[in-house]
Design an enzyme around this catalytic site. Sequence first.
Site, PDB file in Angstrom:
ATOM      1  N   ALA A  20       0.811  -1.229   0.000  1.00 23.06           N
ATOM      2  CA  ALA A  20       0.000   0.000   0.000  1.00 23.06           C
ATOM      3  C   ALA A  20       0.836   1.267   0.000  1.00 23.06           C
ATOM      4  O   ALA A  20       0.302   2.348   0.208  1.00 23.06           O
ATOM      5  CB  ALA A  20      -0.948  -0.015   1.209  1.00 23.06           C
ATOM      6  N   TYR A 161       2.543 -14.344 -14.745  1.00 19.85           N
ATOM      7  CA  TYR A 161       1.624 -13.395 -14.112  1.00 19.85           C
ATOM      8  C   TYR A 161       0.163 -13.830 -14.300  1.00 19.85           C
ATOM      9  O   TYR A 161      -0.626 -13.840 -13.353  1.00 19.85           O
ATOM     10  CB  TYR A 161       1.872 -12.013 -14.730  1.00 19.85           C
ATOM     11  CG  TYR A 161       1.064 -10.877 -14.165  1.00 19.85           C
ATOM     12  CD1 TYR A 161       1.360 -10.332 -12.915  1.00 19.85           C
ATOM     13  CD2 TYR A 161       0.013 -10.314 -14.892  1.00 19.85           C
ATOM     14  CE1 TYR A 161       0.627  -9.264 -12.417  1.00 19.85           C
ATOM     15  CE2 TYR A 161      -0.716  -9.248 -14.403  1.00 19.85           C
ATOM     16  CZ  TYR A 161      -0.403  -8.725 -13.163  1.00 19.85           C
ATOM     17  OH  TYR A 161      -1.131  -7.665 -12.668  1.00 19.85           O
TER      18      TYR A 161
END
Length: 254
Positions: A20, A161
């Site tokens: 974050a 991914y």
Amino acid sequence: MSEKEPVPPLSGQVALVTGANRGIGWSIGVALLEAGLRVYFGCRKDADPLRQKIRSLPGGDRGETVVLDMNDPASIEGAIDSVLHRSGRVDILVNNAGIVRDRLLVRMDEKEFREVIDVNLVGPFRMVKAVLRPMMKQRYGRIVSISSVVGATGNAGQANYAASKGGLEAFSKSVALEVASRGITVNVVAPGFIETDMTSGLPENVTNGVLERIPAGRFGRGEEIAHAVRFLVDPAAGYITGAVIPVNGGLHMP
Ligand code: NAI
């Protein structure tokens, strides 16, 4: 919901967001602060600069930092313990941290494949395991993981991914089934292309090619992902679980 431990209103709840310190994770942390929550902004190392940044936000006094490396099980356990010690509960987990190591499969080595799977899939597995016990005790919880449009569509150069994000979606649906009766929801937000450090390095011809394929005609913003997360973590969203919410400007409609 236990009668002994009533669920606080959203403004009294505690959220933890991984990765974050910037990008989408930062936008999610800010949105949850705006909603009145106590928010733990996870960052991989050195929390001091992040702490300063949070303090300058409206509601920043409810923002906390916690060091948390998705590759390190001890750091994950330590981070959850720290949140529980400091705030007594954890109501919301947002699995946002993620990495790319793009390369065509013929040139991709196993290390690059594993690195991405470890951070993007094994990391959330560790996080969810660590929060489930306190959430089950509370008989309340909201888990949201950030996957990607390529988890459904695949993408050349991103076999690692795409596998990690498709896996994250299937993982989330499975856990959703396991904990649905405990007041815990488990959902996924699947962004398209969002303006962050992750996409800023794309070559111009790739960016232009992508833009041509996005019906909305632009990349998305972190706040637009945060908005979907904010919706899913609301106590009123208790009947939504195992969902994958696309936020992609129309790029892919599952
Ligand atoms: P970013 O690269 O700006 O941020 C990634 C965050 O993950 C950073 O805070 C970084 O420190 C953290 N992180 C990386 N490895 C970590 C580790 N081992 N332990 C703890 N934290 C770690 O990327 P962005 O764009 O903000 O991505 C956030 C999430 O959204 C990722 O899961 C990404 O896969 C996903 N996403 C992003 C899209 C985009 O277009 N930007 C599109 C679809 C999904």
